[in-house]
Scaffold this motif. Structure first.
Motif, short mmCIF file in Angstrom:
data_model
loop_
_atom_site.label_atom_id
_atom_site.label_comp_id
_atom_site.label_asym_id
_atom_site.label_seq_id
_atom_site.Cartn_x
_atom_site.Cartn_y
_atom_site.Cartn_z
N ASP A 110 47.49 45.99 33.17
CA ASP A 110 47.51 46.67 32.06
C ASP A 110 48.18 48.33 32.22
OD1 ASP A 110 46.14 44.66 30.85
OD2 ASP A 110 43.97 45.52 31.67
N GLY A 111 49.25 48.38 32.92
CA GLY A 111 49.69 49.67 33.12
C GLY A 111 49.26 50.63 33.83
N CYS A 112 48.12 50.34 34.91
CA CYS A 112 47.60 51.18 35.84
C CYS A 112 47.30 50.26 37.38
CB CYS A 112 46.77 51.92 35.42
SG CYS A 112 45.12 51.17 34.97
N LEU A 113 47.29 50.99 38.56
CA LEU A 113 46.94 50.24 39.62
C LEU A 113 45.74 49.65 39.75
CD1 LEU A 113 49.30 52.21 42.36
CD2 LEU A 113 49.53 50.14 41.28
N LYS A 114 45.27 48.66 40.36
CA LYS A 114 43.88 48.14 40.29
C LYS A 114 43.73 47.60 41.67
CE LYS A 114 42.48 48.23 35.78
NZ LYS A 114 42.67 47.48 34.69
N PRO A 115 42.69 47.63 42.30
CA PRO A 115 42.52 47.25 43.65
C PRO A 115 42.38 45.53 43.50
CG PRO A 115 40.66 48.29 43.01
CD PRO A 115 41.69 48.54 41.83
N VAL A 116 42.74 44.74 44.41
CA VAL A 116 42.67 43.36 44.50
C VAL A 116 41.91 42.86 45.65
CG1 VAL A 116 43.68 41.37 44.34
CG2 VAL A 116 44.71 43.25 43.22
N PHE A 117 40.97 42.51 45.74
CA PHE A 117 40.04 41.89 46.97
C PHE A 117 39.82 40.56 46.89
CE2 PHE A 117 35.93 41.59 48.94
CZ PHE A 117 36.17 41.92 50.07
#
Ligand SMILES: O=C(O)CCC(=O)C(=O)O
Length: 252
Positions: A192-199
């Motif tokens: 959605d247009g922004c960096l997100k952490p993936v765990f």
């Protein structure tokens, strides 16, 4: 301010399990926040679908999932949209449970990670049986490290999460006790247009604990505690509020 009490809360949050469960809303506070969420939800849906206003007004908040087929969930319930209007935030900040927080941690401010208002308090709506509505296991710090929100240098962060409609104990927030003391590796991706952490929680053997706090009973936790939402296995929607508390370092 009761410094001894405050120290014991922070010791539990920093050096113990990573969370405390002692702040509870009164019946009046809970009912007022329920009214606020319902009225905010009705006005949000009506903005996108004016014809649904009356139907929304008649639908209790924990039954809002029954309107799912009429509403584009992703479009209506974005995080920005779920931030309470400023007048509600001002009213919440005057509630007795916030006085309790101020007594515990000194004057607390809500962070404004979405940069919409000076302080932001938002709510979350999790439909029964919908795994995409849930916050996956993460530490809040990961979002801040990716540039979500600006952090005042003289403060540290704690999160407060309060179930407002939570039909059953163990169907709300899940946490990994003591995880704030360990290091976990997370990747990042653009969504959605922004960096997100993936765990990937399956990369570790984690003792995940579904908390049993009921509606109105908060959990306050460390910025690095692994936590996420439980899959909503009940028939009703789960609705909660949360905000990041900025605590002045000099107060503790
Ligand atoms: O309510 C949920 O599903 C998750 C909440 C959460 O992940 C958070 O407060 O950061």
């Amino acid at each position: 301010m009761n410094v001894i009490k405050q120290e014991s809360f922070l010791t539990e949050i920093n050096e113990g399990s990573g969370y405390v469960l002692n702040v509870k809303l009164s019946e009046d506070e809970l009912n007022r926040i329920r009214e606020m969420i319902h009225s905010h939800a009705v006005s949000l849906v009506s903005k996108f679908y004016p014809d649904l206003k009356e139907k929304c007004e008649q639908t209790p908040m924990d039954e809002f999932h029954t309107l799912s087929e009429l509403i584009d969930h992703k479009k209506v319930w974005t995080k920005i949209n779920r931030i309470f209007p400023q007048e509600f935030i001002a009213e919440i900040k005057k509630m007795p449970f916030v006085d309790q927080l101020n007594t515990m941690f000194g004057e607390v401010k809500a962070a404004n990670e979405e940069d919409l208002y000076e302080e932001e308090i938002y709510w979350r709506f999790v439909r029964p049986g919908q795994k995409n509505d849930i916050g996956p296991l993460h530490a809040d710090k990961w979002f801040w490290d990716l540039g979500h929100g600006e952090m005042p240098q003289d403060c540290f962060r704690l999160k407060i999460w309060i179930p407002i409609w939570c039909e059953k104990a163990g169907n709300g927030l899940r946490v990994v006790p003591h995880s704030q003391k360990d290091n976990y590796k997370c990747d990042k991706e653009e969504r959605d247009g922004c960096l997100k952490p993936v765990f990937n929680e399956n990369d570790y053997q984690l003792d995940v604990l579904p908390l049993s706090n009921k509606s109105g009973e908060s959990v306050i936790f460390h910025d690095e505690l692994l936590h996420g939402g439980c899959f909503n296995s009940m028939d009703k929607s789960r609705v909660s509020i949360e905000f990041t508390m900025l605590v002045k370092k000099e107060n503790v």
